[in-house]
Design a protein around this motif. Structure first.
Motif, PDB file in Angstrom:
ATOM      1  N   SER A  65       8.009   6.362   6.097  1.00 51.76           N
ATOM      2  CA  SER A  65       9.251   5.683   5.722  1.00 51.76           C
ATOM      3  C   SER A  65      10.055   6.616   4.829  1.00 51.76           C
ATOM      4  CB  SER A  65       8.951   4.374   4.991  1.00 51.76           C
ATOM      5  OG  SER A  65      10.145   3.752   4.565  1.00 51.76           O
ATOM      6  N   GLY A  66      11.169   7.104   5.345  1.00 48.66           N
ATOM      7  CA  GLY A  66      11.990   8.014   4.559  1.00 48.66           C
ATOM      8  C   GLY A  66      11.281   9.325   4.307  1.00 48.66           C
ATOM      9  N   ASP A  67      11.125   9.671   3.035  1.00 52.71           N
ATOM     10  CA  ASP A  67      10.542  10.962   2.666  1.00 52.71           C
ATOM     11  C   ASP A  67       9.026  10.937   2.575  1.00 52.71           C
ATOM     12  OD1 ASP A  67      13.083  12.265   2.303  1.00 52.71           O
ATOM     13  OD2 ASP A  67      13.311  11.093   0.474  1.00 52.71           O
ATOM     14  N   ILE A  68       8.429   9.761   2.567  1.00 52.51           N
ATOM     15  CA  ILE A  68       6.985   9.684   2.340  1.00 52.51           C
ATOM     16  C   ILE A  68       6.267   9.026   3.509  1.00 52.51           C
ATOM     17  CG2 ILE A  68       7.292   9.565  -0.159  1.00 52.51           C
ATOM     18  CD1 ILE A  68       6.528   6.521   0.126  1.00 52.51           C
ATOM     19  N   ALA A  69       4.970   9.250   3.545  1.00 56.75           N
ATOM     20  CA  ALA A  69       4.104   8.580   4.513  1.00 56.75           C
ATOM     21  C   ALA A  69       2.827   8.173   3.793  1.00 56.75           C
ATOM     22  CB  ALA A  69       3.778   9.499   5.687  1.00 56.75           C
ATOM     23  N   CYS A  70       2.370   6.977   4.080  1.00 56.77           N
ATOM     24  CA  CYS A  70       1.098   6.500   3.545  1.00 56.77           C
ATOM     25  C   CYS A  70       0.056   6.601   4.652  1.00 56.77           C
ATOM     26  CB  CYS A  70       1.221   5.063   3.055  1.00 56.77           C
ATOM     27  SG  CYS A  70       2.402   4.853   1.703  1.00 56.77           S
ATOM     28  N   MET A  71      -1.108   7.127   4.313  1.00 62.52           N
ATOM     29  CA  MET A  71      -2.162   7.332   5.296  1.00 62.52           C
ATOM     30  C   MET A  71      -3.461   6.730   4.781  1.00 62.52           C
ATOM     31  SD  MET A  71      -1.308  11.308   6.326  1.00 62.52           S
ATOM     32  CE  MET A  71      -2.104  11.215   7.930  1.00 62.52           C
ATOM     33  N   ALA A  72      -4.285   6.276   5.703  1.00 60.96           N
ATOM     34  CA  ALA A  72      -5.555   5.663   5.307  1.00 60.96           C
ATOM     35  C   ALA A  72      -6.632   5.996   6.326  1.00 60.96           C
ATOM     36  CB  ALA A  72      -5.402   4.150   5.177  1.00 60.96           C
ATOM     37  N   ILE A  73      -7.840   6.171   5.824  1.00 61.29           N
ATOM     38  CA  ILE A  73      -9.018   6.309   6.677  1.00 61.29           C
ATOM     39  C   ILE A  73      -9.792   4.999   6.591  1.00 61.29           C
ATOM     40  CG2 ILE A  73     -11.199   7.516   7.049  1.00 61.29           C
ATOM     41  CD1 ILE A  73      -9.942  10.011   5.882  1.00 61.29           C
ATOM     42  N   GLU A  89       2.062  -2.285   1.779  1.00 61.30           N
ATOM     43  CA  GLU A  89       2.044  -2.589   0.343  1.00 61.30           C
ATOM     44  C   GLU A  89       2.002  -1.312  -0.483  1.00 61.30           C
ATOM     45  OE1 GLU A  89      -0.217  -5.478  -2.841  1.00 61.30           O
ATOM     46  OE2 GLU A  89      -0.206  -5.901  -0.697  1.00 61.30           O
ATOM     47  N   LEU A  90       1.243  -0.338  -0.003  1.00 63.94           N
ATOM     48  CA  LEU A  90       1.166   0.947  -0.698  1.00 63.94           C
ATOM     49  C   LEU A  90       2.539   1.622  -0.729  1.00 63.94           C
ATOM     50  CD1 LEU A  90      -1.411   2.111  -1.923  1.00 63.94           C
ATOM     51  CD2 LEU A  90      -1.585   3.627   0.048  1.00 63.94           C
ATOM     52  N   ARG A  91       3.235   1.545   0.390  1.00 64.49           N
ATOM     53  CA  ARG A  91       4.568   2.160   0.472  1.00 64.49           C
ATOM     54  C   ARG A  91       5.539   1.506  -0.514  1.00 64.49           C
ATOM     55  NH1 ARG A  91       9.231   0.884   3.262  1.00 64.49           N
ATOM     56  NH2 ARG A  91       8.220  -0.870   4.295  1.00 64.49           N
ATOM     57  N   TRP A  92       5.509   0.161  -0.576  1.00 61.83           N
ATOM     58  CA  TRP A  92       6.400  -0.538  -1.499  1.00 61.83           C
ATOM     59  C   TRP A  92       6.075  -0.192  -2.950  1.00 61.83           C
ATOM     60  CZ3 TRP A  92      10.852  -2.421  -0.403  1.00 61.83           C
ATOM     61  CH2 TRP A  92      11.118  -2.937   0.874  1.00 61.83           C
ATOM     62  N   GLU A  93       4.801  -0.116  -3.263  1.00 61.44           N
ATOM     63  CA  GLU A  93       4.400   0.216  -4.636  1.00 61.44           C
ATOM     64  C   GLU A  93       4.878   1.620  -5.011  1.00 61.44           C
ATOM     65  OE1 GLU A  93       3.001  -1.547  -6.919  1.00 61.44           O
ATOM     66  OE2 GLU A  93       2.227  -3.308  -5.878  1.00 61.44           O
ATOM     67  N   PHE A  94       4.737   2.562  -4.086  1.00 65.32           N
ATOM     68  CA  PHE A  94       5.140   3.938  -4.380  1.00 65.32           C
ATOM     69  C   PHE A  94       6.659   4.041  -4.503  1.00 65.32           C
ATOM     70  CE2 PHE A  94       5.981   8.414  -3.642  1.00 65.32           C
ATOM     71  CZ  PHE A  94       4.954   9.039  -4.346  1.00 65.32           C
ATOM     72  N   ALA A  95       7.378   3.373  -3.591  1.00 60.34           N
ATOM     73  CA  ALA A  95       8.843   3.413  -3.626  1.00 60.34           C
ATOM     74  C   ALA A  95       9.391   2.785  -4.900  1.00 60.34           C
ATOM     75  CB  ALA A  95       9.408   2.696  -2.401  1.00 60.34           C
ATOM     76  N   ASN A 117      -4.316   5.152  -9.560  1.00 58.96           N
ATOM     77  CA  ASN A 117      -4.784   3.859 -10.069  1.00 58.96           C
ATOM     78  C   ASN A 117      -4.252   2.705  -9.225  1.00 58.96           C
ATOM     79  OD1 ASN A 117      -6.187   5.015 -12.219  1.00 58.96           O
ATOM     80  ND2 ASN A 117      -4.363   5.042 -13.529  1.00 58.96           N
ATOM     81  N   THR A 118      -2.993   2.823  -8.804  1.00 56.00           N
ATOM     82  CA  THR A 118      -2.407   1.781  -7.956  1.00 56.00           C
ATOM     83  C   THR A 118      -3.069   1.762  -6.587  1.00 56.00           C
ATOM     84  OG1 THR A 118      -0.290   2.054  -9.101  1.00 56.00           O
ATOM     85  CG2 THR A 118      -0.253   0.909  -6.983  1.00 56.00           C
ATOM     86  N   ILE A 119      -3.307   2.946  -6.028  1.00 57.17           N
ATOM     87  CA  ILE A 119      -3.980   3.021  -4.724  1.00 57.17           C
ATOM     88  C   ILE A 119      -5.349   2.355  -4.800  1.00 57.17           C
ATOM     89  CG2 ILE A 119      -4.930   4.560  -2.967  1.00 57.17           C
ATOM     90  CD1 ILE A 119      -2.816   6.593  -3.659  1.00 57.17           C
ATOM     91  N   GLN A 120      -6.087   2.668  -5.857  1.00 55.59           N
ATOM     92  CA  GLN A 120      -7.420   2.098  -6.023  1.00 55.59           C
ATOM     93  C   GLN A 120      -7.363   0.577  -6.134  1.00 55.59           C
ATOM     94  OE1 GLN A 120      -9.487   4.301  -5.126  1.00 55.59           O
ATOM     95  NE2 GLN A 120     -10.587   5.017  -6.923  1.00 55.59           N
ATOM     96  N   LYS A 121      -6.376   0.100  -6.878  1.00 54.57           N
ATOM     97  CA  LYS A 121      -6.250  -1.341  -7.095  1.00 54.57           C
ATOM     98  C   LYS A 121      -5.938  -2.071  -5.787  1.00 54.57           C
ATOM     99  CE  LYS A 121      -3.976  -2.409 -10.731  1.00 54.57           C
ATOM    100  NZ  LYS A 121      -2.834  -2.643 -11.663  1.00 54.57           N
ATOM    101  N   VAL A 122      -4.954  -1.551  -5.041  1.00 56.65           N
ATOM    102  CA  VAL A 122      -4.571  -2.191  -3.779  1.00 56.65           C
ATOM    103  C   VAL A 122      -5.719  -2.106  -2.771  1.00 56.65           C
ATOM    104  CG1 VAL A 122      -2.948  -2.142  -1.848  1.00 56.65           C
ATOM    105  CG2 VAL A 122      -2.128  -1.708  -4.164  1.00 56.65           C
ATOM    106  N   LYS A 123      -6.374  -0.957  -2.728  1.00 57.08           N
ATOM    107  CA  LYS A 123      -7.493  -0.777  -1.793  1.00 57.08           C
ATOM    108  C   LYS A 123      -8.634  -1.731  -2.121  1.00 57.08           C
ATOM    109  CE  LYS A 123      -9.792   3.147  -1.910  1.00 57.08           C
ATOM    110  NZ  LYS A 123     -11.223   2.791  -2.121  1.00 57.08           N
ATOM    111  N   HIS A 124      -8.895  -1.896  -3.401  1.00 54.93           N
ATOM    112  CA  HIS A 124      -9.959  -2.808  -3.822  1.00 54.93           C
ATOM    113  C   HIS A 124      -9.649  -4.244  -3.403  1.00 54.93           C
ATOM    114  CE1 HIS A 124     -13.025  -4.739  -6.266  1.00 54.93           C
ATOM    115  NE2 HIS A 124     -12.080  -5.501  -6.807  1.00 54.93           N
ATOM    116  N   HIS A 125      -8.390  -4.652  -3.571  1.00 52.83           N
ATOM    117  CA  HIS A 125      -8.003  -6.013  -3.190  1.00 52.83           C
ATOM    118  C   HIS A 125      -8.164  -6.233  -1.689  1.00 52.83           C
ATOM    119  CE1 HIS A 125      -6.735  -7.711  -6.946  1.00 52.83           C
ATOM    120  NE2 HIS A 125      -5.889  -6.725  -7.200  1.00 52.83           N
ATOM    121  N   PHE A 126      -7.756  -5.251  -0.888  1.00 49.34           N
ATOM    122  CA  PHE A 126      -7.857  -5.411   0.565  1.00 49.34           C
ATOM    123  C   PHE A 126      -9.308  -5.376   1.028  1.00 49.34           C
ATOM    124  CE2 PHE A 126      -3.344  -4.937   0.749  1.00 49.34           C
ATOM    125  CZ  PHE A 126      -2.968  -5.457   1.977  1.00 49.34           C
TER     126      PHE A 126
END
Length: 304
Positions: A65-73, A89-95, A117-126
């Protein structure tokens, strides 16, 4: 076990990693998948906004999205919809945390490592309670994946594709899943279109004539004019919804039917019961045909 193992945010134009989760998995499959993720991140600009590189045990999902990309394994058994809900959700948090200028001016890897820290938090919730976390965006993401399925890659071919981007010769190519089409138009559907066009024309003609009269003599008749024009517009949109797929289709269909019914009841006196019944009947038939005509096929990977 179905879960998200790793996530990162990269810059699309050059694949520069901006932030990443700090989980360490030492399995050979995961380490190989990380290598392919790095290779894929450097050529994201070549692909559509969503994509999936599938392997036997692990898969890579990306959302640009725009200048960034979120990737996950993720594990290959992990829901595709859930994975893209996570990336959304990760994209919105970063933006919300960083602007375009800071992203473009980043010159070293992991310039926004504090976002970990945000990535860890969102990943933990999911991973811990995916249902409650993705409930709000599940239906929207599912519809978007149906309308524009993610590009499908083979995980083993990612490094080969990276070689192609650097000018090496190879015979690999990307397979893009075709856009979904609607089911064929039925004879009853054609009848509903014809009747809808006829009702729309009647509403427009009556509305125009009444508007001319209202401007000249009866200035209190504007409510009736509007009550003719709204069903006309509703008929037009019903034809559109039948012919073309749209998000929130069911809600729009019932809203249009409600408008037609309400306006025709309001016009009682200018129309008799038979005329009102005819217009409401046509609108009901059109609504049924809209809801009955579904997508031609559904992408298997979009399910849970």
């Amino acid at each position: 076990m179905s879960m998200i193992f790793f996530a990162c945010v990269v810059r699309v134009r050059d694949g520069l990693p901006l932030s990443a989760s700090t989980d360490f998995h030492l399995s050979q499959d995961f380490l190989e998948c990380r290598k392919r993720l790095k290779a894929l991140s450097s050529i994201l600009a070549r692909y559509p906004s969503r994509g999936t590189a599938r392997g036997r045990n692990l898969s890579i999902h990306f959302l640009s999205s725009g200048d960034i990309a979120c990737m996950a394994i993720c594990s290959s058994s992990y829901s595709t919809i859930m994975a893209f809900c996570f990336l959304e959700e990760l994209r919105w948090e970063f933006a919300a945390s960083y602007n375009t200028r800071s992203i473009n001016s980043a010159s070293r890897p992991y310039a926004f490592i504090e976002f970990d820290n945000t990535i860890q938090k969102v990943k933990h919730h999911f991973n811990s309670s995916p249902g409650s976390r993705a409930k709000a965006s599940w239906e929207r993401v599912e519809e978007e994946l149906q309308l524009q399925p993610p590009v499908q890659l083979q995980l083993e071919a990612t490094e080969l594709l990276n070689g192609l981007s650097n000018g090496e010769h190879a015979g690999g190519r990307v397979e893009v899943v075709p856009t979904y089409r609607m089911q064929p138009v039925t004879p009853l559907g054609i009848l509903s279109l014809v009747l809808n066009i006829m009702c729309g024309a009647l509403n427009l003609i009556r509305g125009v004539h009444l508007a001319e009269y209202s401007f000249q003599e009866d200035h209190e008749g504007f409510g009736n004019v509007i009550a003719f024009f709204i069903p006309f517009l509703a008929c037009v949109f019903q034809c559109y919804l039948y012919l073309f797929y749209s998000s929130a289709r069911k809600v729009k269909t019932f809203l249009l039917l409600f408008c037609v019914c309400s306006c025709n009841i309001y016009l009682y006196g200018l129309r008799n019961l038979w005329q009102i019944s005819f217009h409401i009947g046509v609108a009901s038939l059109s609504s049924y045909q809209i809801l009955a005509r579904q997508l031609l096929e559904k992408q298997p990977d979009c399910g849970v």
